[in-house]
Design a protein around this motif. Structure first.
Motif, PDB file in Angstrom:
ATOM      1  N   GLY A 170      35.001  13.571 -13.493  1.00 14.51           N
ATOM      2  CA  GLY A 170      34.038  14.502 -12.926  1.00 14.51           C
ATOM      3  C   GLY A 170      32.918  13.848 -12.154  1.00 14.51           C
ATOM      4  N   LYS A 171      33.001  12.546 -11.920  1.00  7.08           N
ATOM      5  CA  LYS A 171      31.968  11.834 -11.171  1.00  7.08           C
ATOM      6  C   LYS A 171      32.227  11.951  -9.665  1.00  7.08           C
ATOM      7  CE  LYS A 171      30.088   9.919 -14.912  1.00  7.08           C
ATOM      8  NZ  LYS A 171      28.716  10.198 -15.359  1.00  7.08           N
ATOM      9  N   ILE A 172      31.160  12.149  -8.902  1.00  8.99           N
ATOM     10  CA  ILE A 172      31.245  12.159  -7.440  1.00  8.99           C
ATOM     11  C   ILE A 172      30.862  10.778  -6.925  1.00  8.99           C
ATOM     12  CG2 ILE A 172      30.484  13.248  -5.294  1.00  8.99           C
ATOM     13  CD1 ILE A 172      31.987  15.122  -7.209  1.00  8.99           C
ATOM     14  N   SER A 173      31.708  10.189  -6.093  1.00  7.64           N
ATOM     15  CA  SER A 173      31.462   8.825  -5.622  1.00  7.64           C
ATOM     16  C   SER A 173      32.033   8.648  -4.220  1.00  7.64           C
ATOM     17  CB  SER A 173      32.101   7.819  -6.581  1.00  7.64           C
ATOM     18  OG  SER A 173      31.813   6.484  -6.183  1.00  7.64           O
ATOM     19  N   THR A 174      31.609   7.562  -3.574  1.00  7.94           N
ATOM     20  CA  THR A 174      32.078   7.258  -2.218  1.00  7.94           C
ATOM     21  C   THR A 174      32.557   5.820  -2.140  1.00  7.94           C
ATOM     22  OG1 THR A 174      30.540   8.841  -1.212  1.00  7.94           O
ATOM     23  CG2 THR A 174      31.418   7.114   0.212  1.00  7.94           C
ATOM     24  N   TYR A 193      40.491   8.932  -6.926  1.00  5.16           N
ATOM     25  CA  TYR A 193      39.916  10.266  -7.102  1.00  5.16           C
ATOM     26  C   TYR A 193      40.969  11.312  -7.450  1.00  5.16           C
ATOM     27  CZ  TYR A 193      36.046   7.943  -4.798  1.00  5.16           C
ATOM     28  OH  TYR A 193      35.037   7.065  -4.486  1.00  5.16           O
ATOM     29  N   ALA A 194      40.495  12.319  -8.161  1.00  8.93           N
ATOM     30  CA  ALA A 194      41.342  13.473  -8.471  1.00  8.93           C
ATOM     31  C   ALA A 194      41.280  14.501  -7.354  1.00  8.93           C
ATOM     32  CB  ALA A 194      40.887  14.112  -9.783  1.00  8.93           C
ATOM     33  N   GLU A 195      40.186  14.469  -6.581  1.00  6.11           N
ATOM     34  CA  GLU A 195      39.974  15.444  -5.515  1.00  6.11           C
ATOM     35  C   GLU A 195      39.190  14.777  -4.392  1.00  6.11           C
ATOM     36  OE1 GLU A 195      38.679  19.850  -6.094  1.00  6.11           O
ATOM     37  OE2 GLU A 195      36.842  18.682  -5.883  1.00  6.11           O
ATOM     38  N   THR A 232      36.163  11.936  -9.341  1.00  2.34           N
ATOM     39  CA  THR A 232      37.096  11.240 -10.223  1.00  2.34           C
ATOM     40  C   THR A 232      37.588  12.180 -11.324  1.00  2.34           C
ATOM     41  OG1 THR A 232      35.446  10.477 -11.822  1.00  2.34           O
ATOM     42  CG2 THR A 232      35.769   9.125  -9.838  1.00  2.34           C
ATOM     43  N   PHE A 233      38.550  11.718 -12.106  1.00  8.01           N
ATOM     44  CA  PHE A 233      39.074  12.567 -13.173  1.00  8.01           C
ATOM     45  C   PHE A 233      38.030  12.811 -14.263  1.00  8.01           C
ATOM     46  CE2 PHE A 233      39.772   8.452 -15.064  1.00  8.01           C
ATOM     47  CZ  PHE A 233      39.747   8.661 -16.447  1.00  8.01           C
TER      48      PHE A 233
END
Length: 339
Positions: free
Chosen positions: A286-290, A176-178, A283-284
């Motif tokens: 822009g996807k939100i994931s777990t 992840y980027a963030e 992610t870089f």
């Protein structure tokens, strides 16, 4: 030819290590070490005495001495009764490469005070702990310069949580980027709470209306009465758990992004729920994931604490041999497998 599996071990002799604390966790640590080839338990201490034998402590004899006579000090050979067992053992342990501090952090200043004893007595080597509270790790941070100057490599938070799950979160974060959230949920099942008196008291200290001081002061009968009210179950939420400061120190995320909670069943060895860590981020692209990392239900608390602890101890010894001293955390070091 370089031994790629263990390039920093200078001989084929097992590494001499010690354990401070010989309650449930300390005895489990001794059992974990017993079949190992790369490490041997040569030193251990409890409140009333200690045992030291360069040839290695006999597991069954050590546990028998503690259970039947109340202290390792009665172990023959190697046992010594002492009212200052930790200090006395440290002074005789210059040839012990490292110690697992399997001690209850009650009071909350205890772990830092033990580290200070190692510093003041001139011992050099590796220390690791399975500490829980954020505030306890903050005290160790204050000792960072002193540990480095003393020639001690100290790796903190090396159990299951903090430890195994914290390290998994640090690894998962790389996708992840963030990082938005790290959520650790644990399930612990033990057949008899008396085998882990100190650990259970530390858990009670996290309950609403309790503090470290009140939990430490509770008699066994008072603990039993509390467990009778809850049918043996301790449900813990939003705990002050050092995973937060450890992930913050590693630069993964701020401590306010980390939550820890779980359920402890003190009357059933089966876990009440599966232990896991969930890390959510962007992610870089822009996807939100777990990412989710779940421990096998068949692995016990002891296995998930003591196994990583000695893996981190071995890693710490490798770093110490390279001259790296001071304070590190379980999210900054990859544990080495002890075969």
């Amino acid at each position: 030819m370089t031994n790629l599996a263990n390039p920093l071990q200078t001989s084929n002799q097992p590494i001499p290590v010690g354990v401070l604390g010989f309650g449930g966790l300390g005895q489990a640590a001794a059992r974990v070490l017993a079949p190992k080839q790369q490490m041997k338990l040569v030193a251990a201490a409890d409140q009333k005495g200690f045992a030291l034998n360069p040839e290695g402590l006999d597991l069954q004899s050590a546990i028998a001495a503690y259970k039947t006579q109340g202290s390792l000090g009665y172990l023959d050979p190697g046992g010594t009764l002492s009212t200052q067992s930790i200090a006395d053992l440290i002074q005789q342990s210059q040839n012990v490469a490292g110690f697992f501090l399997a001690l209850p952090n009650l009071p909350n200043t205890f772990m830092a005070s033990v580290a200070k004893q190692f510093i003041d007595l001139g011992w050099k080597g590796v220390l690791i702990d399975a500490i829980k509270r954020t505030s306890a790790v903050e005290q160790l941070v204050d000792l960072r310069a002193e540990l480095a100057a003393a020639g001690i490599t100290y790796v903190t938070g090396c159990g299951a949580t903090p430890g195994l799950l914290t390290a998994a979160a640090a690894l998962a974060a790389q996708s992840y980027a963030e990082i938005h959230q790290v959520k650790i949920t644990f399930g612990v099942g033990i057949a008899n709470w008396e085998a882990y008196r100190a650990t259970i008291r530390e858990d009670i200290a996290h309950l609403p209306g309790y503090t470290v001081e009140t939990a430490k002061a509770m008699t066994d009968a008072e603990v039993e009465a509390l467990l009778d009210k809850t049918n043996g179950i301790l449900s813990l939420e939003d705990m002050e758990h050092a995973d937060d400061i450890i992930l913050e120190m590693a630069g993964i995320c701020g401590r306010d992004h980390v939550t820890v909670g779980g359920v402890v069943d003190t009357r059933n060895p089966k876990k009440p729920l599966s232990t896991n860590v969930q890390l959510t981020g962007r992610t870089f692209e822009g996807k939100i994931s777990t990412h989710t990392f779940t421990l096998g239900d068949e692995t016990s608390m002891a296995a998930n604490v003591c196994g990583p602890a000695f893996g981190y101890l071995k890693a710490g010894i490798a770093l110490h041999q390279q001259g790296l001293c001071g304070l590190l955390t379980s999210a900054q070091v990859m544990p080495h497998f002890v075969s």
